[in-house]
Scaffold this motif. Structure first.
Motif, short mmCIF file in Angstrom:
data_model
loop_
_atom_site.label_atom_id
_atom_site.label_comp_id
_atom_site.label_asym_id
_atom_site.label_seq_id
_atom_site.Cartn_x
_atom_site.Cartn_y
_atom_site.Cartn_z
N PRO A 4 0.81 -1.22 0.00
CA PRO A 4 0.00 0.00 0.00
C PRO A 4 0.85 1.27 0.00
CG PRO A 4 -0.74 -1.52 1.71
CD PRO A 4 0.54 -2.06 1.16
N THR A 5 0.41 2.25 -0.78
CA THR A 5 1.01 3.58 -0.73
C THR A 5 0.09 4.45 0.10
OG1 THR A 5 -0.06 4.08 -2.84
CG2 THR A 5 2.25 3.48 -2.93
N THR A 6 0.58 5.59 0.51
CA THR A 6 -0.22 6.49 1.34
C THR A 6 -0.24 7.87 0.70
OG1 THR A 6 1.73 6.90 2.68
CG2 THR A 6 0.19 5.26 3.51
N SER A 7 -0.99 7.99 -0.36
CA SER A 7 -1.08 9.27 -1.06
C SER A 7 -1.88 10.27 -0.25
CB SER A 7 -1.74 9.08 -2.43
OG SER A 7 -0.94 8.29 -3.25
N ARG A 8 -1.56 11.53 -0.51
CA ARG A 8 -2.27 12.66 0.10
C ARG A 8 -2.86 13.50 -1.02
NH1 ARG A 8 2.46 13.05 4.14
NH2 ARG A 8 1.52 11.96 5.90
#
Length: 186
Positions: free
Chosen positions: A49-53
């Motif tokens: 998982p990535t944690t984009s903003r």
């Protein structure tokens, strides 16, 4: 899968995350950080998982449009816009995704910037190499997906047979049948 990958090419499929871009109401697929993260995962860039903003979504859209501008310019035989070049080159300067070997096998984790760098580098490889001459845009009205035409003779017309190709062939078949009915009715 929430996203479409008709080209089999990471940067051109990324350009397709804005569908029907010339329509009055194009369909935006990158509507939130979660949607951007799902695009990264579904594309195969990452498997963690990535944690984009929200700022990452803005950067992704800017990169996508810059790539589209460069691809469009290349297809039209025009000079690349300086602003589009800067966006793509700036993204490519960042470290890209690096797969790692773990005891469980291959693992690919990345920040959103690393994932976007991977997309930008792929676009540079296409636009700066021999594949640039193979760039085309789908000929189905309403579809603005770009792709590489690697078909024998370079006569491919659609981004993907499963989607646009089938729709166009079905429409042509219905038109032929309608014309045959009209001709026999006279």
């Amino acid at each position: 899968m929430d996203h479409a990958f008709p080209c089999g090419n990471i940067s051109l499929d990324f350009v397709g995350s804005l569908r029907a871009r010339r329509d009055e109401s194009p369909i935006e697929m990158l509507t939130s950080p979660a949607r951007l993260d799902s695009w990264f995962a579904e594309s195969g860039i990452v498997d963690a998982p990535t944690t984009s903003r929200p700022a990452d979504v803005t950067a992704a859209m800017a990169l996508r449009e810059a790539i589209y501008d460069l691809v469009s310019a290349r297809m039209a035989g025009k000079t690349y816009a300086k602003a589009a070049l800067e966006v793509v080159n700036d993204a490519a300067r960042k470290p890209s995704v690096v797969p790692q070997l773990t005891r469980g096998g291959r693992r690919t984790e990345a920040t959103p910037a690393q994932a976007l760098s991977t997309v930008a580098r792929d676009a540079i490889a296409i636009l700066g190499g021999p594949d640039a001459a193979l760039l085309k845009e789908c000929s189905r009205p309403g579809c603005t997906q770009t792709y590489l035409d690697t078909s024998r003779g370079g006569r491919r017309e659609w981004c993907a047979m499963e989607t646009c190709g089938n729709k166009m062939k079905a429409a042509a078949y219905r038109a032929r049948k309608r014309d045959e009915r009209l001709a026999t009715a006279r």
